[in-house]
Design an enzyme around this catalytic site. Sequence first.
Site, PDB file in Angstrom:
ATOM      1  N   LYS A   1      41.060  35.186  71.101  1.00  0.00           N
ATOM      2  CA  LYS A   1      40.844  36.156  72.157  1.00  0.00           C
ATOM      3  C   LYS A   1      40.406  37.814  70.956  1.00  0.00           C
ATOM      4  O   LYS A   1      39.229  38.305  71.895  1.00  0.00           O
ATOM      5  CB  LYS A   1      42.934  37.289  73.035  1.00  0.00           C
ATOM      6  CG  LYS A   1      43.227  35.997  73.426  1.00  0.00           C
ATOM      7  CD  LYS A   1      44.397  37.510  74.329  1.00  0.00           C
ATOM      8  CE  LYS A   1      45.522  37.964  73.379  1.00  0.00           C
ATOM      9  NZ  LYS A   1      46.081  36.697  72.232  1.00  0.00           N
TER      10      LYS A   1
ATOM     11  N   ARG B   1      44.639  32.940  59.216  1.00  0.00           N
ATOM     12  CA  ARG B   1      44.496  34.792  58.979  1.00  0.00           C
ATOM     13  C   ARG B   1      44.538  35.427  58.552  1.00  0.00           C
ATOM     14  O   ARG B   1      45.921  35.740  57.696  1.00  0.00           O
ATOM     15  CB  ARG B   1      44.381  35.137  60.542  1.00  0.00           C
ATOM     16  CG  ARG B   1      43.944  35.802  60.952  1.00  0.00           C
ATOM     17  CD  ARG B   1      44.322  36.293  62.380  1.00  0.00           C
ATOM     18  NE  ARG B   1      45.544  37.159  62.906  1.00  0.00           N
ATOM     19  CZ  ARG B   1      45.638  37.449  63.936  1.00  0.00           C
ATOM     20  NH1 ARG B   1      44.993  37.737  65.050  1.00  0.00           N
ATOM     21  NH2 ARG B   1      47.224  37.404  63.934  1.00  0.00           N
TER      22      ARG B   1
HETATM   23  P1  AP5 Z   1      48.091  41.333  69.601  1.00  0.00           P
HETATM   24  O1  AP5 Z   1      46.684  42.051  68.173  1.00  0.00           O
HETATM   25  O2  AP5 Z   1      47.490  41.318  70.575  1.00  0.00           O
HETATM   26  O3  AP5 Z   1      47.675  39.952  68.543  1.00  0.00           O
HETATM   27  P2  AP5 Z   1      48.630  38.102  70.174  1.00  0.00           P
HETATM   28  O4  AP5 Z   1      48.415  37.917  71.051  1.00  0.00           O
HETATM   29  O5  AP5 Z   1      49.852  37.763  69.101  1.00  0.00           O
HETATM   30  O6  AP5 Z   1      47.662  36.988  69.490  1.00  0.00           O
HETATM   31  P3  AP5 Z   1      46.333  37.726  68.108  1.00  0.00           P
HETATM   32  O7  AP5 Z   1      46.049  39.117  68.416  1.00  0.00           O
HETATM   33  O8  AP5 Z   1      47.126  37.248  67.053  1.00  0.00           O
HETATM   34  O9  AP5 Z   1      45.411  36.478  68.604  1.00  0.00           O
HETATM   35  P4  AP5 Z   1      44.357  36.475  68.408  1.00  0.00           P
HETATM   36  O10 AP5 Z   1      44.014  35.636  70.647  1.00  0.00           O
HETATM   37  O11 AP5 Z   1      43.304  37.468  68.431  1.00  0.00           O
HETATM   38  O12 AP5 Z   1      43.807  35.347  68.192  1.00  0.00           O
HETATM   39  P5  AP5 Z   1      42.153  35.350  66.874  1.00  0.00           P
HETATM   40  O13 AP5 Z   1      41.073  35.925  67.473  1.00  0.00           O
HETATM   41  O14 AP5 Z   1      42.673  36.304  65.400  1.00  0.00           O
HETATM   42  O15 AP5 Z   1      49.572  41.754  70.489  1.00  0.00           O
HETATM   43  C1  AP5 Z   1      50.667  42.463  68.584  1.00  0.00           C
HETATM   44  C2  AP5 Z   1      51.199  42.551  69.135  1.00  0.00           C
HETATM   45  O16 AP5 Z   1      51.512  43.949  69.555  1.00  0.00           O
HETATM   46  C3  AP5 Z   1      52.364  41.838  70.282  1.00  0.00           C
HETATM   47  O17 AP5 Z   1      53.110  41.037  69.536  1.00  0.00           O
HETATM   48  C4  AP5 Z   1      53.150  43.091  70.632  1.00  0.00           C
HETATM   49  O18 AP5 Z   1      53.930  42.987  69.946  1.00  0.00           O
HETATM   50  C5  AP5 Z   1      52.182  44.053  70.829  1.00  0.00           C
HETATM   51  N1  AP5 Z   1      51.345  44.022  71.814  1.00  0.00           N
HETATM   52  C6  AP5 Z   1      49.762  44.036  72.305  1.00  0.00           C
HETATM   53  N2  AP5 Z   1      49.765  44.154  73.320  1.00  0.00           N
HETATM   54  C7  AP5 Z   1      50.427  44.314  74.589  1.00  0.00           C
HETATM   55  C8  AP5 Z   1      51.585  44.549  75.947  1.00  0.00           C
HETATM   56  N3  AP5 Z   1      50.260  43.999  76.005  1.00  0.00           N
HETATM   57  N4  AP5 Z   1      52.031  44.756  76.074  1.00  0.00           N
HETATM   58  C9  AP5 Z   1      53.235  44.690  74.500  1.00  0.00           C
HETATM   59  N5  AP5 Z   1      53.258  44.483  73.604  1.00  0.00           N
HETATM   60  C10 AP5 Z   1      52.081  44.049  73.376  1.00  0.00           C
HETATM   61  O19 AP5 Z   1      42.470  34.324  65.782  1.00  0.00           O
HETATM   62  C11 AP5 Z   1      42.693  34.020  65.895  1.00  0.00           C
HETATM   63  C12 AP5 Z   1      42.492  33.235  63.832  1.00  0.00           C
HETATM   64  O20 AP5 Z   1      41.943  31.604  64.134  1.00  0.00           O
HETATM   65  C13 AP5 Z   1      41.628  34.433  62.963  1.00  0.00           C
HETATM   66  O21 AP5 Z   1      41.861  33.873  61.961  1.00  0.00           O
HETATM   67  C14 AP5 Z   1      39.937  33.497  63.800  1.00  0.00           C
HETATM   68  O22 AP5 Z   1      39.418  33.637  62.200  1.00  0.00           O
HETATM   69  C15 AP5 Z   1      40.173  31.415  64.036  1.00  0.00           C
HETATM   70  N6  AP5 Z   1      40.541  30.645  64.196  1.00  0.00           N
HETATM   71  C16 AP5 Z   1      39.543  29.993  64.407  1.00  0.00           C
HETATM   72  N7  AP5 Z   1      39.204  29.257  65.347  1.00  0.00           N
HETATM   73  C17 AP5 Z   1      38.104  29.668  65.759  1.00  0.00           C
HETATM   74  C18 AP5 Z   1      38.062  29.839  67.455  1.00  0.00           C
HETATM   75  N8  AP5 Z   1      37.123  28.972  67.879  1.00  0.00           N
HETATM   76  N9  AP5 Z   1      38.317  31.061  68.224  1.00  0.00           N
HETATM   77  C19 AP5 Z   1      38.719  32.325  67.276  1.00  0.00           C
HETATM   78  N10 AP5 Z   1      39.383  32.299  66.587  1.00  0.00           N
HETATM   79  C20 AP5 Z   1      39.230  31.017  65.753  1.00  0.00           C
HETATM   80 MG    MG Z   2      43.960  39.564  68.788  1.00  0.00          MG
END
Ligand code: AP5
Ligand code: MG
Length: 216
Positions: free
Chosen positions: A14, A129
């Site tokens: 995302k 990551r």
């Molecule tokens: P948040 O930071 O939003 O974490 P998440 O939803 O768990 O998602 P991530 O940021 O871990 O993953 P992402 O989908 O963004 O992946 P990314 O692009 O980094 O939220 C964290 C915390 O905050 C929650 O647990 C909660 O406690 C709180 N919170 C946030 N919003 C909330 C809400 N609405 N309500 C309540 N609490 C809330 O990619 C991951 C990795 O994969 C990277 O290293 C990237 O380089 C790699 N990668 C490899 N290939 C690809 C590819 N094709 N596309 C993307 N990334 C790739």
């Molecule tokens: Mg994220």
Amino acid sequence: MANYVFLGPPGAGKGTMSEMLAERDGHVHVSTGDILRAEMKADTDLGQQARSYIDAGHLVPDEVVAAIVTKALDTDEVRTRGFILDGYPRTVPQAKRLDATLDAVKLQLDRVVLFEVGQELLIKRLTGRRICRECGAVYHVCFTPPKQADVCDKCGGSLYQRSDDSPETVRERLRVYHEQTEPLIAYYESRGLLLRVPGHQRKHAGFAVLCEHLHL
Ligand code: AP5
Ligand code: MG
């Protein structure tokens, strides 16, 4: 400009896809996770409140995140450039509240993009990551490694691992996603807003797939 919600499990891409689309088309990227982490870094009251939930892999209370989102969306910049909401909503009450907020600020949600990625790859992405402490650039130790280990290519800052990217917390975040966020798929599908996008490719191929699905 179209307004999007990016939905999907932790590690679905995302944040990465939001950054790429916002850079290409100029959207305002609103990531509740990034905003909460900035508050934690600045050690504000809000950050202190959020830390215990985030480090346990649990959701921060709805009222707290809803206030952040309302403030972020009610701006002239969002009205002219459009928004990508990354990581919000994550519960059905949050989705209902978002509907009311958008009505109040006279904005419309055009598409909810669901990134679909298998569990094994999600765990690999999250545990590998790394993030730049200075500029926030995101790397992956296998998929998008920096040229020099633990040093940011863009600004030379040092890289760190998110406190909630440990294997145990990742498992809990995935459990919470299945339990509390997955019901949003049916919620948005029933309104004809949901677009499923395969999210298993590497970064640039994945972005091309996203643009194709959005007809961009
Ligand atoms: P948040 O930071 O939003 O974490 P998440 O939803 O768990 O998602 P991530 O940021 O871990 O993953 P992402 O989908 O963004 O992946 P990314 O692009 O980094 O939220 C964290 C915390 O905050 C929650 O647990 C909660 O406690 C709180 N919170 C946030 N919003 C909330 C809400 N609405 N309500 C309540 N609490 C809330 O990619 C991951 C990795 O994969 C990277 O290293 C990237 O380089 C790699 N990668 C490899 N290939 C690809 C590819 N094709 N596309 C993307 N990334 C790739
Ligand atoms: Mg994220």
